[in-house]
Write a protein that holds these residues in place. Sequence first.
Motif, PDB file in Angstrom:
ATOM      1  N   SER A 211     -14.600 -10.759  -3.534  1.00 56.85           N
ATOM      2  CA  SER A 211     -13.662 -10.117  -4.451  1.00 56.85           C
ATOM      3  C   SER A 211     -13.258  -8.725  -3.971  1.00 56.85           C
ATOM      4  CB  SER A 211     -14.318  -9.966  -5.818  1.00 56.85           C
ATOM      5  OG  SER A 211     -15.466  -9.156  -5.679  1.00 56.85           O
ATOM      6  N   PHE A 212     -12.109  -8.280  -4.440  1.00 55.49           N
ATOM      7  CA  PHE A 212     -11.676  -6.892  -4.204  1.00 55.49           C
ATOM      8  C   PHE A 212     -11.100  -6.383  -5.516  1.00 55.49           C
ATOM      9  CE2 PHE A 212      -9.134  -3.305  -3.215  1.00 55.49           C
ATOM     10  CZ  PHE A 212      -9.716  -2.720  -2.097  1.00 55.49           C
ATOM     11  N   HIS A 213     -11.717  -5.327  -6.049  1.00 53.30           N
ATOM     12  CA  HIS A 213     -11.213  -4.793  -7.316  1.00 53.30           C
ATOM     13  C   HIS A 213     -10.955  -3.292  -7.252  1.00 53.30           C
ATOM     14  CE1 HIS A 213     -11.694  -8.629  -9.301  1.00 53.30           C
ATOM     15  NE2 HIS A 213     -12.939  -8.712  -8.886  1.00 53.30           N
ATOM     16  N   GLY A 214     -10.924  -2.737  -6.044  1.00 47.70           N
ATOM     17  CA  GLY A 214     -10.607  -1.317  -5.926  1.00 47.70           C
ATOM     18  C   GLY A 214     -11.716  -0.543  -5.244  1.00 47.70           C
ATOM     19  N   LYS A 215     -11.470   0.752  -5.073  1.00 47.64           N
ATOM     20  CA  LYS A 215     -12.405   1.575  -4.296  1.00 47.64           C
ATOM     21  C   LYS A 215     -12.805   2.862  -5.001  1.00 47.64           C
ATOM     22  CE  LYS A 215     -10.943   0.027   0.305  1.00 47.64           C
ATOM     23  NZ  LYS A 215     -10.167   0.435   1.488  1.00 47.64           N
ATOM     24  N   VAL A 286     -12.351 -11.583 -12.213  1.00 50.29           N
ATOM     25  CA  VAL A 286     -11.881 -12.541 -11.195  1.00 50.29           C
ATOM     26  C   VAL A 286     -10.446 -12.230 -10.771  1.00 50.29           C
ATOM     27  CG1 VAL A 286     -13.306 -14.506 -11.905  1.00 50.29           C
ATOM     28  CG2 VAL A 286     -11.063 -14.241 -12.890  1.00 50.29           C
ATOM     29  N   GLU A 287     -10.186 -12.489  -9.504  1.00 54.15           N
ATOM     30  CA  GLU A 287      -8.808 -12.501  -9.007  1.00 54.15           C
ATOM     31  C   GLU A 287      -8.407 -13.977  -8.964  1.00 54.15           C
ATOM     32  OE1 GLU A 287      -8.532 -10.068  -5.054  1.00 54.15           O
ATOM     33  OE2 GLU A 287     -10.626 -10.383  -5.549  1.00 54.15           O
ATOM     34  N   PRO A 288      -7.291 -14.354  -9.555  1.00 56.22           N
ATOM     35  CA  PRO A 288      -6.872 -15.769  -9.508  1.00 56.22           C
ATOM     36  C   PRO A 288      -6.587 -16.208  -8.071  1.00 56.22           C
ATOM     37  CG  PRO A 288      -5.488 -14.500 -11.013  1.00 56.22           C
ATOM     38  CD  PRO A 288      -6.386 -13.517 -10.339  1.00 56.22           C
ATOM     39  N   GLY A 291      -7.140 -11.613  -2.649  1.00 53.93           N
ATOM     40  CA  GLY A 291      -6.248 -11.110  -1.606  1.00 53.93           C
ATOM     41  C   GLY A 291      -7.005 -10.534  -0.436  1.00 53.93           C
ATOM     42  N   GLU A 292      -7.616  -9.374  -0.661  1.00 48.98           N
ATOM     43  CA  GLU A 292      -8.262  -8.665   0.452  1.00 48.98           C
ATOM     44  C   GLU A 292      -9.404  -9.479   1.050  1.00 48.98           C
ATOM     45  OE1 GLU A 292      -6.689  -6.169   1.446  1.00 48.98           O
ATOM     46  OE2 GLU A 292      -5.445  -5.897  -0.333  1.00 48.98           O
ATOM     47  N   GLY A 293      -9.981 -10.360   0.257  1.00 54.57           N
ATOM     48  CA  GLY A 293     -11.098 -11.185   0.737  1.00 54.57           C
ATOM     49  C   GLY A 293     -10.645 -12.334   1.628  1.00 54.57           C
ATOM     50  N   ILE A 319      -9.112 -10.645 -15.870  1.00 51.28           N
ATOM     51  CA  ILE A 319      -8.387 -11.272 -14.766  1.00 51.28           C
ATOM     52  C   ILE A 319      -7.613 -10.177 -14.029  1.00 51.28           C
ATOM     53  CG2 ILE A 319      -6.732 -13.042 -14.121  1.00 51.28           C
ATOM     54  CD1 ILE A 319      -7.522 -14.660 -16.458  1.00 51.28           C
ATOM     55  N   ASP A 320      -8.014  -9.977 -12.792  1.00 53.95           N
ATOM     56  CA  ASP A 320      -7.404  -8.921 -11.983  1.00 53.95           C
ATOM     57  C   ASP A 320      -6.174  -9.497 -11.285  1.00 53.95           C
ATOM     58  OD1 ASP A 320      -6.679  -6.959 -10.233  1.00 53.95           O
ATOM     59  OD2 ASP A 320      -8.709  -6.552  -9.489  1.00 53.95           O
ATOM     60  N   GLU A 321      -5.017  -9.152 -11.827  1.00 51.57           N
ATOM     61  CA  GLU A 321      -3.739  -9.641 -11.278  1.00 51.57           C
ATOM     62  C   GLU A 321      -3.013  -8.504 -10.560  1.00 51.57           C
ATOM     63  OE1 GLU A 321      -2.147 -12.722 -11.547  1.00 51.57           O
ATOM     64  OE2 GLU A 321      -3.093 -13.779 -13.229  1.00 51.57           O
ATOM     65  N   SER A 348      -0.580  -4.099 -11.387  1.00 55.67           N
ATOM     66  CA  SER A 348      -0.131  -2.863 -10.718  1.00 55.67           C
ATOM     67  C   SER A 348       0.815  -3.267  -9.592  1.00 55.67           C
ATOM     68  CB  SER A 348      -1.335  -2.063 -10.207  1.00 55.67           C
ATOM     69  OG  SER A 348      -0.932  -0.793  -9.754  1.00 55.67           O
ATOM     70  N   LYS A 349       0.664  -2.691  -8.428  1.00 53.64           N
ATOM     71  CA  LYS A 349       1.464  -3.023  -7.243  1.00 53.64           C
ATOM     72  C   LYS A 349       2.955  -3.165  -7.576  1.00 53.64           C
ATOM     73  CE  LYS A 349      -2.286  -4.264  -4.406  1.00 53.64           C
ATOM     74  NZ  LYS A 349      -2.593  -4.049  -3.030  1.00 53.64           N
ATOM     75  N   SER A 350       3.488  -4.400  -7.622  1.00 49.45           N
ATOM     76  CA  SER A 350       4.936  -4.553  -7.812  1.00 49.45           C
ATOM     77  C   SER A 350       5.424  -4.070  -9.171  1.00 49.45           C
ATOM     78  CB  SER A 350       5.352  -6.018  -7.613  1.00 49.45           C
ATOM     79  OG  SER A 350       5.248  -6.375  -6.259  1.00 49.45           O
TER      80      SER A 350
HETATM   81  N1  PMP Z   1      -7.486  -5.260  -7.484  1.00 49.81           N
HETATM   82  C1  PMP Z   1      -6.922  -6.051  -6.564  1.00 49.81           C
HETATM   83  C2  PMP Z   1      -6.955  -7.525  -6.771  1.00 49.81           C
HETATM   84  C3  PMP Z   1      -6.308  -5.510  -5.436  1.00 49.81           C
HETATM   85  O1  PMP Z   1      -5.771  -6.306  -4.521  1.00 49.81           O
HETATM   86  C4  PMP Z   1      -6.278  -4.099  -5.300  1.00 49.81           C
HETATM   87  C5  PMP Z   1      -5.616  -3.428  -4.102  1.00 49.81           C
HETATM   88  N2  PMP Z   1      -5.515  -4.152  -2.952  1.00 49.81           N
HETATM   89  C6  PMP Z   1      -6.870  -3.319  -6.286  1.00 49.81           C
HETATM   90  C7  PMP Z   1      -7.464  -3.925  -7.370  1.00 49.81           C
HETATM   91  C8  PMP Z   1      -6.883  -1.822  -6.202  1.00 49.81           C
HETATM   92  O2  PMP Z   1      -5.612  -1.313  -6.334  1.00 49.81           O
HETATM   93  P1  PMP Z   1      -5.294   0.168  -5.825  1.00 49.81           P
HETATM   94  O3  PMP Z   1      -5.338   0.109  -4.330  1.00 49.81           O
HETATM   95  O4  PMP Z   1      -3.919   0.445  -6.352  1.00 49.81           O
HETATM   96  O5  PMP Z   1      -6.319   1.059  -6.399  1.00 49.81           O
END
Ligand code: PMP
Length: 528
Positions: A211-215, A286-288, A291-293, A319-321, A348-350
């Motif tokens: 998973s990737f949920h931020g840093k 969860v990310e549906p 991405g980064e993974g 759900i992390d979208e 976020s993002k788009s």
């Molecule tokens: N959650 C997901 C699923 C992501 O892909 C990202 C960024 N790649 C983040 C959280 C974190 O977003 P940000 O880089 O805008 O902090």
Amino acid sequence: MSADSPFTEFVQPQMGRVLTALGLDVEYERAEGNTLHHRDDQGEPVPVLDLMGGYGSLIFGHNHPEIVAHAKELLDQNRAVHAQFSLRGEAGRLGAALSDAVRRETSVKEPYLATFGNSGAEAVEAAVKHAELVRVRRAAALADETAAHAEAAREAVRRGAAVVDPDAFQLPAVQGHAAPADGIEGLLSAVGAHNAAALATRPLFLALERSFHGKLVGSVQLTYNSGFRAPFQNLGTRVRFVPMDRLELLDRIAEDERVVLLDTEVADGQVRVVERDFPVITAFLVEPVQGEGGIHALTTEAGRAIRLFCNRVGTALIIDEVQSGMGRCGAFLASSLIGLRGDYYTLSKSLGGGLAKISAMLVRRSLYQGEFDLIHSSTFAMDDFSSSVARKVVEMLEADDGAVYRQVTERGERLAGMLADLRSAYPDIIEDIRGKGLFLGVQLRDQGTARSMVLRGSAYTGSLGYLLSGYLLRQERIRIAPTGSAGNVLRIQPSAYITDVEIEKLRGALDRLCRILRYEDTLHLVHP
Ligand code: PMP
């Protein structure tokens, strides 16, 4: 190039060196659609096909004319942007638009309330905080209830209306702390000590492996990649990671982590002690589509298993979208494509249309904790400029009955079809093509046994994808990057407007690249 760049000197010295080493040390000047422009050493403009798409933040491409016009209009009107501590009209209208979009797509009747932030990680942390507030409230209510029951038991014994059931002293939590001779006071003191310890249990979060949920300090704990997480693991949040394809482990984790409060009951003239489940698990993130993974989509079955588990143990599903949502996968929410419904969504993002920095955490209204908005805030969150741009983006996505979602799906199929052709032509090079809509990943085979030292070396350091990205930029004028935590997966995240010509340009470039890899003709990869 980057050695004398102020970016390298004053901002990111290490990254500057990495970019130089890979030949990615260019400074982009202008951008539109899927094209970025930089200048070569002679000062000539060089257009580059951008398939990295702002790490997925450009579903409408760079500087979409409608979004730019909207932003200009806001600026020309001298709109109030920073009017904190007032009724933020733009944020309100954006919140309503987001809630409507989620409800339209998931058929959930309940509205969602939005908390705005400035980045994806911030939205994740807002969801984490809110879910923890819910858990703490539940825990406190349970503690109050058990304290009131203890008082009622004490009173019943005092009045002579009840006696303590001797079995109560046999409970593991009581044995060794009180015996029948200690009576009700001894029992209640053992129960109280147990409950105080249970109440101090650190909450647990669940997330998926990869998973990737931020840093940020909180969210990095929820990000699986240990390179990002390990140095900061002592800073907080307790997380257990579960493999996406071994969700049967969840029940065992719940059992391992089970904590009970002891409650006293008075019935038939007896004081008994019963166990009540204490809420330990704050939320499951969860990310549906991860991405980064490395671009891994959650299946409908896995989504259902997670939802049922959350219902069973009474924990929130976040759900992390951030990356998969906002049309990226061909729907407002990628989770809707597998029928998965969340208690929370992060976006976020788009959402910022490529111009604004904005994120949103959405929570079901019935879960919303009234005082959350009094205790959670950020200076820049909900500024009127970003909120208005974001509302424009939601309007564009939702227009014409979701024409953009259909376009993303159609373009995604076309792109995935082209990649599948390449995979059949180069099964020795391309291991897998994965993803949904315009959120695609090309997994390259491991080059650990290649004869070429360049390839073996890059396999050893996990940098193959980066090496190839440098080559594609220099030789093919295509900008592509590996996923953050899987260096052998090339991510392809163009805008919804990617053309057939651009797809064919990528085909030609990847075809040449696969040929180089097949014949280990690696001088091409490292030649300037
Ligand atoms: N959650 C997901 C699923 C992501 O892909 C990202 C960024 N790649 C983040 C959280 C974190 O977003 P940000 O880089 O805008 O902090």
